[in-house]
Design an enzyme around this catalytic site. Structure first.
Site, PDB file in Angstrom:
ATOM      1  N   HIS A  87       0.851  -1.216   0.056  1.00  0.00           N
ATOM      2  CA  HIS A  87      -0.069   0.227  -0.104  1.00  0.00           C
ATOM      3  C   HIS A  87       0.913   1.461  -0.270  1.00  0.00           C
ATOM      4  CE1 HIS A  87      -0.219  -0.025   4.507  1.00  0.00           C
ATOM      5  NE2 HIS A  87      -0.178   1.221   4.423  1.00  0.00           N
ATOM      6  N   ASP A 223       1.119  -7.725   2.287  1.00  0.00           N
ATOM      7  CA  ASP A 223       1.354  -6.247   1.900  1.00  0.00           C
ATOM      8  C   ASP A 223       2.904  -5.830   1.815  1.00  0.00           C
ATOM      9  OD1 ASP A 223       0.809  -3.590   1.713  1.00  0.00           O
ATOM     10  OD2 ASP A 223      -0.501  -3.448   3.501  1.00  0.00           O
ATOM     11  N   SER A 655       3.850   2.180   8.620  1.00  0.00           N
ATOM     12  CA  SER A 655       3.426   1.137   7.406  1.00  0.00           C
ATOM     13  C   SER A 655       5.097   0.825   6.917  1.00  0.00           C
ATOM     14  CB  SER A 655       2.679   1.623   6.444  1.00  0.00           C
ATOM     15  OG  SER A 655       1.391   1.497   7.071  1.00  0.00           O
TER      16      SER A 655
HETATM   17  N1  ARG Z   1      -5.027   0.365   7.793  1.00  0.00           N
HETATM   18  C1  ARG Z   1      -3.488   0.694   7.183  1.00  0.00           C
HETATM   19  C2  ARG Z   1      -2.864   1.960   7.246  1.00  0.00           C
HETATM   20  O1  ARG Z   1      -3.539   2.892   7.718  1.00  0.00           O
HETATM   21  C3  ARG Z   1      -3.600   0.223   5.917  1.00  0.00           C
HETATM   22  C4  ARG Z   1      -4.347   1.093   4.834  1.00  0.00           C
HETATM   23  C5  ARG Z   1      -4.286   0.757   3.277  1.00  0.00           C
HETATM   24  N2  ARG Z   1      -5.299  -0.313   2.944  1.00  0.00           N
HETATM   25  C6  ARG Z   1      -6.380  -0.426   2.770  1.00  0.00           C
HETATM   26  N3  ARG Z   1      -7.284  -1.306   2.464  1.00  0.00           N
HETATM   27  N4  ARG Z   1      -7.241   0.823   2.575  1.00  0.00           N
HETATM   28  O2  ARG Z   1      -2.327   2.715   6.599  1.00  0.00           O
HETATM   29  N1  ASP Z   2      -1.314   1.461   8.048  1.00  0.00           N
HETATM   30  C1  ASP Z   2      -0.722   2.610   8.960  1.00  0.00           C
HETATM   31  C2  ASP Z   2       0.350   3.166   7.826  1.00  0.00           C
HETATM   32  O1  ASP Z   2       0.017   3.002   6.702  1.00  0.00           O
HETATM   33  C3  ASP Z   2      -0.139   2.040   9.907  1.00  0.00           C
HETATM   34  C4  ASP Z   2      -0.925   1.964  11.212  1.00  0.00           C
HETATM   35  O2  ASP Z   2      -1.647   3.072  11.292  1.00  0.00           O
HETATM   36  O3  ASP Z   2      -0.723   1.031  12.053  1.00  0.00           O
HETATM   37  O4  ASP Z   2       1.269   3.666   8.253  1.00  0.00           O
END
Ligand code: ARG
Ligand code: ASP
Length: 721
Positions: A87, A223, A655
């Site tokens: 991502h 990921d 991330s």
């Molecule tokens: N929750 C994770 C973060 O805050 C991954 C976000 C990307 N993935 C998604 N399905 N939107 O970055």
């Molecule tokens: N998914 C988040 C990021 O992209 C990581 C988190 O918020 O734990 O940095």
């Protein structure tokens, strides 16, 4: 992405245990030796503080980078190979994708260095050093200064420090406040600009589970993506050139094939973006009771409309996939955050702490005069701020982030100041920039969806906020359209040029100085202008005023906490600077009667497999590998581990961060947190907060067995026992 608070640590320290509560904290690498290393070693870390951060020898910090604008990445070979999240590399993978080469769907693997793809604009930043520059920044500060005088003086010093440390542009430098301006640190970066895409799994692996599984455990997302840093012949940064050679890092991570067990020491080393652990109860109240419910409501409405159209039409689903992911990510995080804060009784816990610190303040005249009025001032400031903050949230969520308004905003930006005096080439350049954006914008635009979204967002804004925040044009909804927003919308979309590519092309092709008159009559342009002016008049000044007030309050509040807690080691809130967080591989109990295991396996991917649901389509090849149990040396007792959870305190920006074992070897790549723990940006709960990482062995398995790119694994240093 920055903010402030009271850590739950403090509360636990006060009321539960005299020791720092396990695993909370985002620590400054430079200070590990002084504060953390003994504790880390007691918990299973076998190396030294110097092995993590040193300016005298190669250390782990030389293998960790800021990837792009908001992620972390780490070096995993002596040839500049790096790994981060799928991502995080998503934008680059998407940029290289076309109908003929759909790397998002099919994945991409460079079978030799000559096949790697360059990414203009993408950078990898290495931290050269950090330095405590508090003394210099605050040298001329005194208590008689006003907040704005203080601010100006600090900016002046910061500029001097940054300029000097940059060594004539050799380094990128930034000085940031820690502990709300009680300390200042300089950060010096070397920025590499030739970063090429090496490999990415198909979305069916790298984004497996999509937004359905996002922020959730049990998780099965692969990921990760890989890039390579290139340098000039002297190993120094250079713009992209075919002459560039793979960068030779001072340090890269060896990779452990040993796997993880519950209780194993773990450390995450990366760039957490922003936390607010020292907020007062007033701050937590504003976020959890004023902001989050409204932001959740607005995004829910967006999600409903998007889903409706995306389910009807596969083309629209592709067009809006990325926008949907963006809308859904924070929406889901805020829901989790509010649930967590409620479960923890966060406001009440903060109040208890506030009562306690108040008695301490009042017990001494000096303290009383310095800190005694802080909480009252907080109360007043938040009372003034709250309505403006809510208006700000509405403006951002319903207007500013609305496609059609954001398009109009770019026309305003480029064309608004064009007049009789403007030079021909300036006009041409503005017009050609706007033109250049059209294809990309309309490629992912579906008018019926946009129109419905517009009507809904206008309705929410119109009904959600006070009169004082309503622009004149919205009055027409009641006067001219008898409350019928659909008709209001219809009239606007009929007249505006911003909903049709051809109309905009025509406008730009025939653009001359007088054309701005036409723009000013466009209802979308006009309405955006009204929102913008209103925002500047009625919202911005309140935000600026309370910002200055809060800057002072937070600084003093933090000072008070530091004095009150002088035997405890506190950590500064995250501010996208390099931090160490450590904990252990751990499972958790999400709710009564349920326990989640700390790891997932390929079996779970097969269980979720569902060709009907986009998020759960498993690539055929992966199924075959599963059938054959062809895991090579990456498997464990006949199983392929996919993700695992640990108790490291992480946040957005982490991330792509390396997750490292007690020997300093890479065991995984961090990419998310569990839903039950997303309130950790405000209050960390050791029982509930978990970071989610991809098991590095799963990444290697995908690279080697799935993609047939064993040559990449051969570049790495694998540790087998
Ligand atoms: N929750 C994770 C973060 O805050 C991954 C976000 C990307 N993935 C998604 N399905 N939107 O970055
Ligand atoms: N998914 C988040 C990021 O992209 C990581 C988190 O918020 O734990 O940095």
């Amino acid at each position: 992405m920055i903010k402030k608070t009271i850590s739950i640590t403090l509360i636990f320290l006060l009321f539960v245990s005299p020791y720092l509560r396990a695993d909370e904290g985002m620590w400054i690498p430079l200070l590990l030796k002084k504060y953390n290393i003994k504790d880390m070693q007691a918990k299973g870390f076998k190396l030294t503080a110097e092995d993590i951060y040193s300016i005298n020898k190669a250390s782990m910090k030389d293998a960790v980078i800021i990837f792009g604008r908001g992620c972390t990445g780490e070096l995993i070979s002596d040839q500049g190979l790096l790994i981060t999240n799928h991502h995080c590399g998503f934008g680059q993978i998407q940029n290289h994708s076309s109908l003929e080469h759909d790397y998002l769907t099919d994945g991409f693997w460079a079978m030799s260095k000559s096949e790697e793809l360059s990414n203009p604009g993408l950078t990898a930043k290495f931290l050269e050093r950090m330095e405590d520059v508090t003394d210099q920044v605050l040298a001329n500060i005194n208590d008689n200064m006003s907040e704005s005088e203080r601010y100006a003086e600090i900016q002046k010093q910061v500029r001097l420090i940054d300029l000097k440390a940059s060594e004539n542009g050799k380094f990128e430098t930034v000085t940031k406040p820690l502990f709300y301006g009680n300390e200042y640190y300089l950060f010096v970066y070397k920025v590499y600009k030739d970063v090429r895409l090496v490999g990415a799994p198909p979305s069916g692996i790298g984004k497996f589970g999509g937004d359905t599984d996002n922020w959730m455990w049990p998780r099965h997302t692969g990921d990760f993506s890989m890039f390579r840093i290139y340098a000039d012949k002297n190993n120094e940064p250079a713009e992209y050139s075919p002459e560039n050679v793979p960068y030779k890092p001072k340090k890269f991570f060896p990779i452990s094939l040993k796997g993880v067990k519950k209780g194993d020491f773990t450390m995450v080393f990366g760039y957490p973006g922003s936390t607010e652990e020292y907020l007062t109860s007033y701050g937590v109240k504003m976020i959890s009771e004023v902001e989050n419910p409204q932001r959740i409501k607005i995004r829910q409405a967006k999600i409903d409309i998007m889903t409706k159209y995306m389910e009807k039409d596969a083309g629209v689903r592709i067009q809006y996939a990325d926008k949907y992911a963006g809308v859904s990510n924070s929406w889901k995080k805020w829901i989790g955050e509010n649930r967590g804060l409620k479960r923890l009784n966060a406001i009440q816990k903060k109040q208890v702490f506030e009562k306690d610190i108040t008695s301490w303040m009042n017990a001494n005249e000096v303290r009383k005069s310095k800190y005694g009025s802080l909480l009252d001032s907080y109360k007043k400031t938040y009372e003034e701020l709250s309505p403006a903050q809510l208006a700000y949230d509405y403006f951002i969520e319903t207007i500013y982030r609305n496609d059609i308004f954001s398009l109009a905003a770019s026309y305003r930006r480029y064309l608004d100041n064009i007049n009789e005096q403007s030079k021909k080439e300036d006009i041409e350049s503005a017009v050609s920039r706007l033109k250049a954006g059209l294809d990309g914008y309309f490629k992912d635009y579906y008018k019926p969806l946009d129109k419905e979204l517009f009507a809904e967002m206008i309705t929410l804004y119109h009904t959600g906020l006070d009169k004082k925040y309503q622009p004149p044009m919205l009055q027409e909804i009641n006067t001219k359209y008898k409350g019928d927003v659909a008709k209001f919308t219809e009239a606007i979309y009929k007249k505006t040029i911003f909903a049709d590519k051809e109309k905009l092309v025509d406008f730009l092709d025939n653009y001359k100085i007088g054309s701005n008159k036409k723009l000013e009559k466009d209802p979308i342009y006009q309405l955006y202008g009204e929102f913008f002016n209103l925002f500047q008049q009625n919202v911005q000044p309140v935000l600026e005023k309370t910002d200055l007030e809060l800057a002072k309050l937070n600084r003093l509040w933090m000072q008070a906490i530091m004095e009150f807690e002088k035997d405890k080691v506190l950590y500064p809130d995250a501010n996208f600077t390099l931090r160490v967080t450590y904990g252990q591989v751990d499972d958790y109990f999400p709710y009564d009667g349920v326990k989640y295991l700390h790891y997932t396996t390929l079996k779970g991917i097969m269980e979720k497999d569902n060709p009907e649901i986009y998020d759960y389509r498993v690539p055929q090849k992966l199924k075959e590998l599963y059938e054959k149990k062809d895991y090579g040396e990456y498997g464990e007792n006949g199983e392929m581990h996919v993700c695992f959870t640990a108790s490291n305190h992480t946040t957005g920006g982490n991330s792509g961060s390396p997750i490292i074992n007690g020997e300093g070897q890479l065991i995984g790549v961090n990419f998310d947190r569990n839903w039950e723990g997303t309130m950790s940006d405000i209050m960390y709960d050791p029982d509930m907060c978990r970071n989610i990482s991809i098991d590095i062995r799963y990444a290697l398995f995908i690279i080697d067995k799935f993609a047939g790119a064993k040559h990449l694994v051969d570049e790495m240093t694998l540790i087998r026992n």
